[in-house]
Scaffold this motif. Structure first.
Motif, short mmCIF file in Angstrom:
data_model
loop_
_atom_site.label_atom_id
_atom_site.label_comp_id
_atom_site.label_asym_id
_atom_site.label_seq_id
_atom_site.Cartn_x
_atom_site.Cartn_y
_atom_site.Cartn_z
N PRO A 1136 0.80 -1.23 0.00
CA PRO A 1136 0.00 0.00 0.00
C PRO A 1136 0.83 1.29 0.00
O PRO A 1136 0.31 2.35 -0.36
CB PRO A 1136 -0.81 -0.12 1.31
N ASP A 1137 2.08 1.20 0.39
CA ASP A 1137 2.91 2.41 0.47
C ASP A 1137 3.72 2.68 -0.78
O ASP A 1137 4.48 3.65 -0.82
CB ASP A 1137 3.89 2.29 1.65
N ILE A 1138 3.58 1.83 -1.79
CA ILE A 1138 4.41 2.01 -2.99
C ILE A 1138 4.15 3.35 -3.67
O ILE A 1138 5.10 4.05 -4.06
CB ILE A 1138 4.20 0.82 -3.94
N PRO A 1139 2.89 3.79 -3.87
CA PRO A 1139 2.70 5.12 -4.49
C PRO A 1139 3.36 6.26 -3.69
O PRO A 1139 3.95 7.17 -4.28
CB PRO A 1139 1.18 5.27 -4.53
N ARG A 1140 3.29 6.18 -2.39
CA ARG A 1140 3.94 7.22 -1.59
C ARG A 1140 5.46 7.17 -1.76
O ARG A 1140 6.12 8.21 -1.84
CB ARG A 1140 3.58 7.03 -0.12
N ILE A 1141 6.02 5.97 -1.84
CA ILE A 1141 7.47 5.84 -2.02
C ILE A 1141 7.88 6.40 -3.38
O ILE A 1141 8.89 7.11 -3.50
CB ILE A 1141 7.88 4.37 -1.88
N VAL A 1142 7.07 6.11 -4.40
CA VAL A 1142 7.38 6.67 -5.72
C VAL A 1142 7.33 8.19 -5.69
O VAL A 1142 8.18 8.87 -6.28
CB VAL A 1142 6.41 6.08 -6.77
N SER A 1143 6.34 8.74 -5.00
CA SER A 1143 6.26 10.21 -4.89
C SER A 1143 7.48 10.77 -4.17
O SER A 1143 8.02 11.82 -4.56
CB SER A 1143 4.97 10.60 -4.15
N ASP A 1144 7.94 10.08 -3.12
CA ASP A 1144 9.13 10.55 -2.41
C ASP A 1144 10.37 10.52 -3.30
O ASP A 1144 11.21 11.43 -3.26
CB ASP A 1144 9.36 9.69 -1.16
N ILE A 1145 10.48 9.48 -4.12
CA ILE A 1145 11.63 9.41 -5.03
C ILE A 1145 11.57 10.54 -6.05
O ILE A 1145 12.58 11.19 -6.35
CB ILE A 1145 11.67 8.03 -5.71
N PHE A 1146 10.39 10.80 -6.59
CA PHE A 1146 10.26 11.92 -7.52
C PHE A 1146 10.60 13.25 -6.85
O PHE A 1146 11.21 14.13 -7.46
CB PHE A 1146 8.83 11.97 -8.08
N PHE A 1147 10.21 13.38 -5.59
CA PHE A 1147 10.53 14.61 -4.86
C PHE A 1147 12.05 14.76 -4.68
O PHE A 1147 12.59 15.87 -4.82
CB PHE A 1147 9.82 14.60 -3.50
N GLN A 1148 12.72 13.64 -4.38
CA GLN A 1148 14.18 13.71 -4.25
C GLN A 1148 14.83 14.11 -5.57
O GLN A 1148 15.74 14.94 -5.61
CB GLN A 1148 14.72 12.34 -3.80
N ILE A 1149 14.37 13.52 -6.66
CA ILE A 1149 14.93 13.87 -7.97
C ILE A 1149 14.67 15.33 -8.29
O ILE A 1149 15.53 16.04 -8.81
CB ILE A 1149 14.33 12.94 -9.05
N GLU A 1150 13.49 15.79 -7.97
CA GLU A 1150 13.15 17.20 -8.23
C GLU A 1150 14.03 18.14 -7.42
O GLU A 1150 14.55 19.13 -7.93
CB GLU A 1150 11.67 17.43 -7.89
#
Length: 1452
Positions: A1136-1150
């Motif tokens: 269930p936390d995979i979408p949140r993890i993906v968002s966090d990775i995108f935030f780090q890249i940004e």
């Protein structure tokens, strides 16, 4: 992380070691002896009831001044040591330090070291601040062994070096009643920082001689005593305010008492609990502090303690309290045992008791030494180890050389049982003895035949013959090394005045990889002797002339200083004497060379420091003294030269005020010779440290000493965190030194100025040389530069190809751009530079392997290495292994295979570091020379598994240490660390992580191999269940973690302060915690049956946090582990936390990309791992959530954000890796790609157009139900799996990126009634392949379900007219195909013809009623065939293919 291996070159004569301090660890039995030169010897004691063996294991090099004291400690203890029990029954519970696992040492120079027993290395090295003074006594707190009281005084350190220094000090203490300054601080042994000060000021007693911890009024206090027996008591607790003294009542009552008679000198003061025992030469007095009165006295004049024949000549020198199970000091009951010894090594044991006001004592036994076994000059000390008493004797080896001392240890059994009457008069029994001198001759000198007798006289005669064969013992030594090359000579100066130069000749026979190696009989070392000095050679230095030499000055010189007050300059190449300098009137102690970046003419000068307190500057060009810096009141112990700023700093101790000597710093100007400044006290040390930091910053070795000198490497600190400093090209070219160069060496020297690509890729020298003590030379091999040399060669192949395609000559400007280093001349042939880089890399690796390999274990491997890998066995040197510790400290194994194997058996850290080093170098040899692949692979296999199979009791490599190299910049190091991890993981799992089955298996394997476990037992193993007799419910219950097990796992995962291994690689506490997380995650993925089942659940979120930390050392590894175990382990835990993890990775890249200047510390490798490894695995685990996230990113992030490009790249990786995951979401994928190419958003279209088109073409290539016409103007996408009545095909215009048509692809009339079971499962495969007609105005669709081909013929008028209408359009023509050979009819592939003609029920259709909708979709996706293709054979003819095999044709 640092991976450094040490090879120690010992001299033929054993080093001197006069024992002045001892300490013993109980578990495992270990003895440490500290010497007057600062060395510490680690002895292993193996005892049994009938015999004991004492073997020297290693020399601990961390001090350059005499050892003040040794004590045991436990840096890993967090709270008090309440309730500690001994592991062995024979230890007794009275010893509070029975579980201590480390040694703390202090020298008179103020340096503290903590040595780990398990790993064998120095885990922390630190110098006390100057205001503390010189350490003299160490006292470990019994309640908390982590903290140690350090008693420091202000008195000349050299007064304690003499044999009679203590008595002279006592006499002066009686005469001089001036207040003496003293400081007592509490030090945390984990960090070696001062916790608080117990006392700082003037003592009310005399000079501090004794110190002990006593228990008074339920709190610990410190008892300090002088040589007159006067005592002073201070509280240890930190609660009292600073500066507050002890209460006057208690202090006055203790100090005012006359503990000893006037004129009596206290020999020893011992404390335990509230008992204080004072011993003088004639009597011993026992006091209870809580009462403040004496409870008894023992007179040594009477014949009650000693036997009658020994009482006359028995003069006590020191006393010691013994720990036993019968000891008791509680309230009014006192029962203790003591041992007293004299100057001859004889000792008396007695027992005293005070019960119900009655004081009694009795003799327990004696240790008597025969008079003929004593040397003329000897010193003795005793130390207790379990139920044994160790006597340590130091004696002079030869009367002609009074500076050479050697230790001899004997083991005596103690019978301190329950105090039975039968054991009162029992004599002590000698169980065994040991001396490293005997082992030295037997293990390291193969040319000397014979054995050493057990009698002392035989060994002395053998020593004399050995010394006469070898010349004299070593008084100074050094290694001549170059800035970037391997060392090429070892120089020894002897007490006889001779100088021996042993030159390495490893370069011969390495001119070409295919050349034939020389035979083993050829000598690989050429030795040369220089004669001329009439006294011991005290200092050495070697220098290569950088300036234009005048006259007959050679280019490479050796400088030697001697006890005969002269300095001699020698020509290293010819061995001739060049000049003798007589400007000193006392022995010359130090020679300091000019540091790096010193300008001409000072760079060809050197400093000499003599006992006449004079510092002189001499020139090697003019061969005369240029400057004299006189006027130092005392000998300058530390002299440094800052060549950049042109100053000399001389630090010495001023003895003008004998009660308070202080340190003074003189600063001299080199150019004018004037004294610029004088600093005293703490300011002198601050300025001196500033000088050292400035010199280290410009040094290529990171130390004040730039190599090529005999000054001890322990004298100055090593700056490991400095920035890299590169030498200039002309300095590198001039630093390539050889003696009588061969043709290959001359060629190397000529091309050195152009071969800068290799040097620029190395930040630190690959091999560092140091000489901690005379006669001990060390080579420290750094894996990172050695592996980079291999990597540089691999990268240079690409440069070579580029250079060959360009012009023939490379100008200086082009070479500067390619190699990032200016070259002063034009390179005629770039291939020669590449060849030279390869030759240097091979030479460095071969040199390293020759000294680090364990020769003599596998003879076949040795022959293969010599014949094929062309290694040179260093037979002319006595080579041993070693381990580097903190701040340049070293642990050096003694000669012989037994001592080196003991390091492998006791230290898993050493095992891991040496294995990684050897396997990595073998991998590097394979990449450098493919002809050596077989031998290199055999060498790698030997250190990966064969060595452990040959010696099963070796400690397996530490897994936490191996994972620290998983993110190394060298591919060879990463491969080596991972391969060793996988080989050793099954039997090296940390005990807190082991499952019960794995724990029992590990115990069985260790019991079979003889390995003893000293680690705490794993929790949860109280009950053992048979696997065969346990049903599934019990297994399920067993997999649940108890609360105790969960807390134990969490404490292990979060433990960072308990780690002993992290200092081996120069890491921090955060690195230790990260390594634990990596190990737990890796074991959960690869070895789930060997670890506790709940481990993955506890570690997954910590692993995610490690990824998001963007750490250069561990984040990439954590991301790879998350990706690798996503399907098998992590998906169930973090689904269930995979979408949140993906968002966090995108935030780090940004964040990283938006402010690149502020995040330069984040390496590109981490971003590549996140984008190319972790994101695709997360997306494949939850495709729908990932698509929702990337769709939301279009509106929530900037149009030019790199997140969109990353999303497209991730889609490409998903399509290539697992296309079936996207079958159900093709519409979302295509919509997202088209949105990134929206013409209304020009910024996003410009940023993503190229990647978007690549993604779209990848979709069309993999999925046959998505097609793009030839002109890329229209895109069609069909439903692969959907309800049979809702199937459709959507057509998009690639100019406007909008949907223009919807084509109806639902089943034809009558089809559902013909397909059996279709009503129960309406979801099925719809469109299997699409194809646009060649003119782009028609579309053909193939459906595997029903074997139908649909044809839509739409002219250009229809496209334009109905562009806004999304009403489904029926097909123009419907064609049914006949089944082809091999077509299988099942629930997912059903044709109309087979359904009509079949009369049998299909079992799968019967069971389809019980299949849920989700399972039905999974089944359809699993059986979906993506290999169908529709190809146009002509204008009206379509060919259906599958795996490029024609299935049928259709005419439209």
């Amino acid at each position: 992380m640092k991976c450094r291996s040490v090879a120690c070159l010992w001299s033929r004569a054993p080093p001197s070691h006069r024992v002045i301090a001892t300490a013993a660890l109980t578990n495992p039995p270990t003895l440490y002896t500290g010497g007057s030169d600062g060395s510490i010897i680690w002895w292993s004691v193996s005892s049994s009831e009938s015999n004991s063996e004492v073997q020297p294991i290693a020399m601990l090099c961390g001090h350059a001044a005499p050892i003040a004291d040794l004590s045991v400690c436990d840096p890993t203890t967090v709270s008090g040591n309440d309730g500690v029990t001994a592991d062995c029954s024979d230890c007794g519970n009275a010893d509070p330090f029975v579980n201590c696992c480390a040694l703390i040492s202090a020298c008179t120079d103020g340096v503290l070291c903590v040595w780990s027993r398990s790993s064998g290395h120095c885990r922390r090295r630190r110098k006390l601040p100057p205001w503390v003074g010189s350490p003299s006594i160490l006292c470990t707190l019994p309640s908390e062994p982590r903290y140690v009281c350090v008693g420091c005084s202000y008195i000349e350190s050299h007064s304690l070096d003499t044999v009679d220094g203590a008595e002279a000090l006592a006499d002066t203490d009686v005469q001089n009643r001036k207040p003496s300054r003293c400081t007592v601080v509490v030090v945390d042994t984990y960090t070696l920082t001062i916790v608080h000060s117990v006392f700082h000021g003037n003592l009310t007693i005399g000079y501090l001689k004794f110190m002990g911890v006593v228990q008074l009024e339920e709190e610990e206090s410190l008892l300090m005593a002088d040589s007159s027996g006067r005592l002073q008591l201070v509280r240890v607790s930190e609660n009292s305010e600073k500066g507050e003294d002890v209460s006057e009542s208690s202090k006055g009552s203790i100090v005012s008492r006359n503990w000893l008679n006037e004129g009596e000198i206290a020999i020893s003061v011992i404390t335990r609990g509230n008992l204080v025992a004072l011993f003088s030469k004639n009597r011993g007095v026992f006091w209870l502090l809580n009462r403040g009165e004496a409870i008894g006295e023992i007179s040594f004049v009477d014949n009650l303690v000693c036997s009658e024949d020994r009482s006359s000549d028995f003069h006590f020198k020191e006393a010691m309290l013994l720990y036993s199970s019968a000891s008791a000091t509680e309230g009014d009951i006192v029962s203790e045992s003591f041992v007293l010894w004299d100057d001859s090594g004889s000792a008396v044991l007695f027992d005293m008791s005070y019960i119900d006001g009655e004081f009694t004592y009795k003799n327990l036994g004696e240790i008597v030494t025969a008079s003929d076994q004593r040397s003329e000059k000897s010193s003795f000390c005793f130390v207790q180890l379990r139920q044994n008493l160790l006597r340590v004797e130091s004696s002079c080896c030869d009367t002609e050389q009074p500076f050479q001392w050697r230790p001899h240890i004997t083991v005596w059994s103690l019978c301190l049982g329950n105090g039975d009457e039968q054991k009162v008069q029992l004599q002590c029994k000698m169980l065994g003895e040991g001396s490293y001198f005997a082992d030295w001759i037997s293990s390291s000198c193969a040319d000397l035949k014979g054995s050493i007798g057990s009698e002392t006289g035989t060994s002395e005669n053998y020593l004399r013959s050995f010394v006469s064969d070898n010349g004299q013992c070593v008084s100074s030594s050094m290694v001549i090394s170059e800035n970037m090359y391997a060392p090429y000579a070892v120089v020894h100066g002897f007490y006889s005045g001779e100088i021996e130069i042993a030159k390495f000749d490893f370069l011969r026979g390495l001119d070409s990889p295919a050349s034939t190696p020389r035979s083993n009989t050829d000598s690989l070392v050429s030795r040369q002797r220089l004669l001329g000095h009439t006294g011991p050679v005290l200092c050495l230095a070697a220098h290569r002339m950088l300036g234009a030499a005048k006259g007959c000055t050679p280019s490479h010189v050796l400088i030697s200083g001697s006890m005969d007050c002269t300095i001699r300059i020698w020509d290293l190449e010819s061995g001739n004497l060049v000049m003798i300098l007589h400007h000193h009137v006392a022995p010359v102690r130090q020679i300091i060379l000019a540091p790096a970046r010193t300008e001409h003419p000072w760079r060809d000068c050197f400093l000499s420091v003599g006992d006449d307190s004079c510092v002189a500057l001499s020139s090697l060009e003019t061969l005369r003294v240029e400057r004299m810096f006189p006027g130092h009141p005392n000998y300058p112990e530390k002299v440094v030269w800052d060549g950049t700023r042109g100053y000399i700093a001389c630090l010495f101790r001023s003895l003008s005020r004998k009660s308070d000597p202080i340190d003074v710093l003189y600063i001299w100007d080199v150019k004018t010779g004037a004294r610029e400044r004088v600093l005293r006290g703490a300011a002198s040390h601050s300025m001196f440290d500033h000088f050292c930091a400035g010199i280290s910053e410009k040094s290529h070795s990171g130390s004040v000493l730039d190599g090529n000198t005999s000054v001890s490497s322990l004298l100055f600190p090593v700056d490991e965190e400095r920035k890299p400093f590169y030498l200039k090209n002309y300095e590198r070219a001039a630093s390539l030194s050889t003696s009588k160069p061969s043709s290959s060496q001359e060629k190397t020297r000529e091309e050195s100025s152009s071969a800068s690509s290799f040097f620029e890729s190395i930040r630190y020298p690959p091999i560092k040389c140091a000489c901690p003590f005379p006669g001990i030379s060390t080579l420290v091999f750094d894996l990172s530069p050695l592996a980079v040399s291999c990597q540089a060669h691999e990268d240079s192949d690409m440069h070579k190809m580029l250079e060959e395609s360009s012009s023939g000559k490379v100008t200086a400007q082009q070479n500067t751009l390619n190699n990032k280093s200016p070259v002063q001349k034009t390179v005629d042939n770039p291939a020669e530079v590449v060849h030279m880089d390869k030759a240097i890399g091979e030479y460095l690796i071969r040199f390293s392997l020759s000294f680090l390999h364990l020769w003599g274990i596998d003879s076949e491997l040795d022959q293969m290495l010599i014949a094929h890998l062309k290694l040179k066995r260093p037979e002319s040197f006595i080579v041993a292994s070693g381990l580097q510790g903190d701040k340049g400290s070293l642990t050096l194994a003694f000669p012989g295979l037994n001592a080196t194997l003991e390091l492998w058996k006791s230290s898993s850290e050493f095992s891991a570091l040496r294995s990684v080093m050897m396997v990595s170098l073998a991998q590097c040899m394979i990449s450098l020379s493919h002809s050596t692949a077989t031998a290199s692979s055999t060498l790698a296999a030997f250190y990966t598994r064969n060595l452990a199979e040959k010696y099963p009791d070796l400690k397996p490599p530490l897994l936490q240490l191996l994972v620290t190299f998983w993110q190394d910049r060298s591919e060879q190091v990463r491969m080596a660390a991972r391969s060793i991890f996988h080989h050793t993981a099954s039997f090296a799992i940390p005990l807190p992580l082991c499952s019960d089955h794995a724990s029992e298996h590990a115990k069985l394997m260790r019991s079979l191999s003889g390995i003893s476990l000293h680690e705490p037992k794993a929790l949860g193993s109280e009950e053992e269940h048979s696997t065969n007799s346990v049903d599934s419910e019990h297994i399920h219950e067993a997999q649940r973690l108890s609360q105790a097990e969960e807390s134990e796992l969490l404490s292990w995962l979060e433990s960072f302060e308990m780690q002993d291994w992290i200092s081996c690689v120069g890491g921090t506490s955060q690195d230790a915690m990260a390594a634990h997380i990596i190990v737990a995650a890796a074991l959960s993925i690869w070895y789930p049956s060997l670890v506790k089942p709940g481990l993955a659940m506890l570690v997954v979120h910590k692993l995610l946090n490690l990824v998001m930390a963007m750490s250069e050392k561990y984040s990439s590894t954590a991301a790879e582990l998350l990706s690798e175990g996503m399907e098998t382990t992590w998906k169930l835990l973090i689904g269930p936390d995979i979408p949140r993890i993906v968002s966090d990775i995108f935030f780090q890249i940004e964040c990283v990309s938006s402010s690149a200047g502020a995040h330069q510390a984040v390496p590109s490798s981490i971003k590549e791992t996140l984008v190319e490894v972790l994101l695709p695995s997360l997306a494949m685990a939850d495709v729908l959530g990932f698509l929702s996230i990337i769709e939301s990113q279009i509106w929530s992030t900037a149009s030019d954000s790199p997140v969109h490009v990353v999303s497209l790249r991730t889609l490409i990786r998903i399509i290539r890796a697992s296309p079936r995951n996207l079958v159900l979401h093709l519409d979302k994928v295509v919509n997202f790609v088209l949105q990134t190419m929206d013409p209304s958003n020009t910024v996003m279209r410009k940023t993503c157009l190229q990647t978007s088109m690549a993604t779209l073409r990848e979709v069309v290539r993999v999925f046959p139900m998505v097609i793009l016409n030839d002109s890329s103007t229209r895109l069609a996408i069909g439903d692969a799996i959907t309800e049979i009545n809702n199937a459709c095909i959507r057509i998009y215009d690639m100019q406007s990126m909008t949907k223009v048509r919807v084509l109806d692809a639902s089943g034809p009339p009558g089809l559902p009634s013909l397909l059996r079971g279709s009503s129960e499962s309406p979801v099925t495969t719809a469109i299997s392949a699409l194809s646009f007609s060649p003119d782009g105005e028609g579309l053909v669709a193939f459906s595997e379900n029903g074997l139908m081909i649909r044809w839509w013929s739409l002219g250009s008028v229809w496209w334009e007219k109905l562009s806004r209408s999304l009403t489904p359009v029926q097909c123009t023509k419907l064609i049914f195909m006949h089944p082809w050979d091999g077509f299988s009819s099942n629930s997912s592939r059903t044709s109309v013809i087979s359904s009509i003609t079949s009369h049998e029920e299909v079992p799968l259709q019967e069971t389809s009623k019980n299949i849920s909708h989700g399972d039905r979709l999974k089944q359809l996706v699993q059986h979906l065939d993506l290999s169908y293709r529709l190809e146009w054979a002509s204008e009206r003819k379509v060919v259906l293919t599958r795996h490029s095999v024609e299935l049928g044709t259709c005419l439209l």
